[in-house]
Motif scaffolding. Structure first.
Motif, PDB file in Angstrom:
ATOM      1  N   TRP A   1      -3.188  10.610 -10.759  1.00 18.90           N
ATOM      2  CA  TRP A   1      -2.928   9.527  -9.797  1.00 18.90           C
ATOM      3  C   TRP A   1      -1.797   8.631 -10.285  1.00 18.90           C
ATOM      4  O   TRP A   1      -0.887   8.285  -9.527  1.00 18.90           O
ATOM      5  CB  TRP A   1      -4.204   8.708  -9.593  1.00 18.90           C
ATOM      6  CG  TRP A   1      -3.966   7.364  -8.960  1.00 18.90           C
ATOM      7  CD1 TRP A   1      -3.868   7.081  -7.633  1.00 18.90           C
ATOM      8  CD2 TRP A   1      -3.765   6.129  -9.659  1.00 18.90           C
ATOM      9  NE1 TRP A   1      -3.621   5.734  -7.454  1.00 18.90           N
ATOM     10  CE2 TRP A   1      -3.558   5.136  -8.676  1.00 18.90           C
ATOM     11  CE3 TRP A   1      -3.765   5.775 -11.006  1.00 18.90           C
ATOM     12  CZ2 TRP A   1      -3.330   3.802  -9.017  1.00 18.90           C
ATOM     13  CZ3 TRP A   1      -3.541   4.451 -11.349  1.00 18.90           C
ATOM     14  CH2 TRP A   1      -3.323   3.480 -10.353  1.00 18.90           C
TER      15      TRP A   1
ATOM     16  N   ASP B   1      -3.287  11.718  -1.278  1.00 20.84           N
ATOM     17  CA  ASP B   1      -3.843  11.707   0.080  1.00 20.84           C
ATOM     18  C   ASP B   1      -4.828  10.576   0.318  1.00 20.84           C
ATOM     19  O   ASP B   1      -5.743  10.681   1.139  1.00 20.84           O
ATOM     20  CB  ASP B   1      -4.520  13.059   0.394  1.00 20.84           C
ATOM     21  CG  ASP B   1      -3.538  14.215   0.356  1.00 20.84           C
ATOM     22  OD1 ASP B   1      -2.409  14.037   0.843  1.00 20.84           O
ATOM     23  OD2 ASP B   1      -3.906  15.289  -0.168  1.00 20.84           O
ATOM     24  N   SER B   2      -4.641   9.481  -0.399  1.00 16.09           N
ATOM     25  CA  SER B   2      -5.493   8.313  -0.216  1.00 16.09           C
ATOM     26  C   SER B   2      -4.644   7.058  -0.429  1.00 16.09           C
ATOM     27  O   SER B   2      -3.573   7.115  -1.038  1.00 16.09           O
ATOM     28  CB  SER B   2      -6.665   8.338  -1.198  1.00 16.09           C
ATOM     29  OG  SER B   2      -7.558   7.253  -0.968  1.00 16.09           O
ATOM     30  N   MET B   3      -5.134   5.925   0.062  1.00 21.27           N
ATOM     31  CA  MET B   3      -4.387   4.680  -0.045  1.00 21.27           C
ATOM     32  C   MET B   3      -4.578   4.045  -1.422  1.00 21.27           C
ATOM     33  O   MET B   3      -5.696   3.951  -1.917  1.00 21.27           O
ATOM     34  CB  MET B   3      -4.847   3.703   1.039  1.00 21.27           C
ATOM     35  CG  MET B   3      -4.037   2.404   1.098  1.00 21.27           C
ATOM     36  SD  MET B   3      -4.584   1.103  -0.057  1.00 21.27           S
ATOM     37  CE  MET B   3      -6.134   0.597   0.692  1.00 21.27           C
ATOM     38  N   THR B   4      -3.477   3.605  -2.012  1.00 23.81           N
ATOM     39  CA  THR B   4      -3.520   2.802  -3.234  1.00 23.81           C
ATOM     40  C   THR B   4      -2.931   1.430  -2.922  1.00 23.81           C
ATOM     41  O   THR B   4      -1.834   1.328  -2.380  1.00 23.81           O
ATOM     42  CB  THR B   4      -2.714   3.457  -4.379  1.00 23.81           C
ATOM     43  OG1 THR B   4      -3.407   4.617  -4.852  1.00 23.81           O
ATOM     44  CG2 THR B   4      -2.534   2.490  -5.543  1.00 23.81           C
TER      45      THR B   4
ATOM     46  N   THR C   1      -8.367  -0.592  -3.955  1.00 22.89           N
ATOM     47  CA  THR C   1      -8.062   0.829  -3.801  1.00 22.89           C
ATOM     48  C   THR C   1      -9.344   1.639  -3.661  1.00 22.89           C
ATOM     49  O   THR C   1     -10.185   1.612  -4.570  1.00 22.89           O
ATOM     50  CB  THR C   1      -7.248   1.356  -5.006  1.00 22.89           C
ATOM     51  OG1 THR C   1      -6.035   0.621  -5.122  1.00 22.89           O
ATOM     52  CG2 THR C   1      -6.931   2.838  -4.848  1.00 22.89           C
TER      53      THR C   1
ATOM     54  N   GLU D   1       0.849  -1.187   0.000  1.00 26.68           N
ATOM     55  CA  GLU D   1       0.000   0.000   0.000  1.00 26.68           C
ATOM     56  C   GLU D   1       0.888   1.241   0.000  1.00 26.68           C
ATOM     57  O   GLU D   1       1.995   1.220   0.543  1.00 26.68           O
ATOM     58  CB  GLU D   1      -0.919   0.032   1.231  1.00 26.68           C
ATOM     59  CG  GLU D   1      -1.933  -1.096   1.273  1.00 26.68           C
ATOM     60  CD  GLU D   1      -2.831  -1.012   2.496  1.00 26.68           C
ATOM     61  OE1 GLU D   1      -2.630  -0.080   3.331  1.00 26.68           O
ATOM     62  OE2 GLU D   1      -3.718  -1.880   2.649  1.00 26.68           O
ATOM     63  N   VAL D   2       0.389   2.306  -0.617  1.00 24.56           N
ATOM     64  CA  VAL D   2       1.114   3.572  -0.651  1.00 24.56           C
ATOM     65  C   VAL D   2       0.100   4.708  -0.678  1.00 24.56           C
ATOM     66  O   VAL D   2      -1.012   4.552  -1.189  1.00 24.56           O
ATOM     67  CB  VAL D   2       2.039   3.634  -1.900  1.00 24.56           C
ATOM     68  CG1 VAL D   2       1.227   3.630  -3.195  1.00 24.56           C
ATOM     69  CG2 VAL D   2       2.961   4.836  -1.841  1.00 24.56           C
ATOM     70  N   GLN D   3       0.472   5.839  -0.093  1.00 25.63           N
ATOM     71  CA  GLN D   3      -0.393   7.018  -0.123  1.00 25.63           C
ATOM     72  C   GLN D   3      -0.189   7.777  -1.440  1.00 25.63           C
ATOM     73  O   GLN D   3       0.931   8.163  -1.765  1.00 25.63           O
ATOM     74  CB  GLN D   3      -0.082   7.941   1.058  1.00 25.63           C
ATOM     75  CG  GLN D   3      -0.541   7.407   2.405  1.00 25.63           C
ATOM     76  CD  GLN D   3      -2.043   7.329   2.528  1.00 25.63           C
ATOM     77  OE1 GLN D   3      -2.619   6.255   2.652  1.00 25.63           O
ATOM     78  NE2 GLN D   3      -2.687   8.478   2.476  1.00 25.63           N
TER      79      GLN D   3
ATOM     80  N   ILE E   1     -10.671   8.351  -4.435  1.00 27.68           N
ATOM     81  CA  ILE E   1     -10.005   9.537  -3.913  1.00 27.68           C
ATOM     82  C   ILE E   1     -11.088  10.451  -3.346  1.00 27.68           C
ATOM     83  O   ILE E   1     -11.995  10.861  -4.079  1.00 27.68           O
ATOM     84  CB  ILE E   1      -9.223  10.270  -5.020  1.00 27.68           C
ATOM     85  CG1 ILE E   1      -8.254   9.306  -5.728  1.00 27.68           C
ATOM     86  CG2 ILE E   1      -8.489  11.465  -4.436  1.00 27.68           C
ATOM     87  CD1 ILE E   1      -7.199   8.698  -4.856  1.00 27.68           C
TER      88      ILE E   1
ATOM     89  N   GLU F   1       6.285   7.691  -7.018  1.00 23.21           N
ATOM     90  CA  GLU F   1       6.485   7.275  -5.629  1.00 23.21           C
ATOM     91  C   GLU F   1       7.015   5.848  -5.531  1.00 23.21           C
ATOM     92  O   GLU F   1       7.891   5.548  -4.710  1.00 23.21           O
ATOM     93  CB  GLU F   1       5.157   7.373  -4.863  1.00 23.21           C
ATOM     94  CG  GLU F   1       5.217   6.988  -3.402  1.00 23.21           C
ATOM     95  CD  GLU F   1       5.994   7.978  -2.554  1.00 23.21           C
ATOM     96  OE1 GLU F   1       6.504   7.571  -1.492  1.00 23.21           O
ATOM     97  OE2 GLU F   1       6.096   9.164  -2.948  1.00 23.21           O
TER      98      GLU F   1
END
Length: 302
Positions: free
Chosen positions: A97, A25-28, A81, A20-22, A84, A104
């Motif tokens: 996104w 400002d939301s989790m993917t 996921t 998981e990664v932000q 958003i 990232e």
């Protein structure tokens, strides 16, 4: 999933980890197939799935790419996921996104998109996402309403519109209707092998309704029929591979040939005998084209 994948043995030999990664400002949620991210010197591909799908849909192609690191996120609002918060899920959202996700998690990775994912990836690369190469499988190369299944697409417009307008519970039930999912699956499948057809239908039964809510689904559908790759082809200056099906029900092969000519540097590989489900019906051929494009050694046979 109740039907065993014909690609299960190959896929089972490839390690996979969920992460998981932000992003925005939301989790993917995303899955890494092959060597872990911290292992250097491994070709890395960020793979974006199609409309109403999730990462599982591209696993048959992953199965034929041992030794390649495939990073496969679920699009916002689909699979693992969440949406958003406070955003319309339009092409700007999805392209932004993807840019942030790739920077990232895997900066400089090769970018791959299937179907709706071909629109998202093309928009992101055209908008500045850095990548050495772009791969598009079953690219949307013409307006969906004009394709061979234009009538079915118009019916889909009505269906998704009704799903958005009905009372929420009723609308969501309509959008998740197993009968409608099966009709859509039957419209896309071209394989004659009964076992493969059962697998494809089971994949759609299992994963096609894992969307977060009807608003996200409607946004994504409108995006999918309002855009195509042609809008971005001319400004994508990285080497691009288009893997197209000669019986594609969304974009006819003539449209794919026209699309390929719009890129400054593109190669078109045509796969005969299949339609819009290359990832299920011809994953070995697709993976072979990807290996040649990336100049990777031939995968060992089993």
């Amino acid at each position: 999933m109740s039907v065993e994948s014909p690609y299960a043995a190959r896929l089972g030999e490839i390690p996979v980890e969920r992460h998981e990664v932000q992003v925005l400002d939301s989790m993917t949620a995303y899955w890494v197939y092959g060597p872990p991210i911290d292992v250097p010197g491994v070709p890395t591909v960020v793979a974006v799935h199609g409309f109403r799908g999730e990462h599982h849909g591209l696993e048959p192609i992953v199965a034929y790419l041992p030794g390649v690191r495939i990073i496969s996120p679920d699009l916002p609002g689909f699979g693992g996921t969440p949406p958003i918060p406070g955003r319309e899920h339009d092409l700007g959202l999805y392209a932004g996104w993807l840019c942030e996700f790739a920077r990232e998690v895997a900066p400089g990775a090769i970018i791959l998109g299937h179907s709706f994912g071909s629109i998202v990836t093309s928009a992101a690369v055209a908008g500045g996402l850095e990548t050495p190469q772009l791969i598009l499988i079953n690219p949307i190369g013409a307006p969906a309403l004009e394709g061979p299944k234009g009538l079915l697409t118009r019916l889909a417009v009505f269906y998704y519109s009704m799903g958005a307008r009905l009372p929420e519970k009723l609308g969501t039930e309509l959008l998740r209707s197993p009968l409608i999912v099966r009709v859509a699956s039957l419209a896309m499948v071209t394989a004659s092998d009964p076992a493969l057809r059962r697998f494809i239908h089971d994949q759609h039964d299992t994963y096609f309704s894992r969307f977060a809510d009807r608003d996200v689904l409607h946004d994504a559908f409108v995006t999918s029929v309002s855009h195509d790759v042609r809008a971005f082809a001319g400004v994508i200056d990285v080497p691009t591979l288009l893997i197209a099906a000669q019986r594609d029900q969304i974009t006819p092969i003539e449209g794919e040939r026209t699309l390929a000519a719009m890129f400054p540097d593109a190669e078109l590989v045509e796969i005969a005998g299949v339609g819009h489900l290359i990832h299920y019906e011809a994953p070995a051929e697709a993976a072979g084209a990807i290996r040649r494009f990336l100049r990777l050694p031939v995968a060992p046979s089993r």
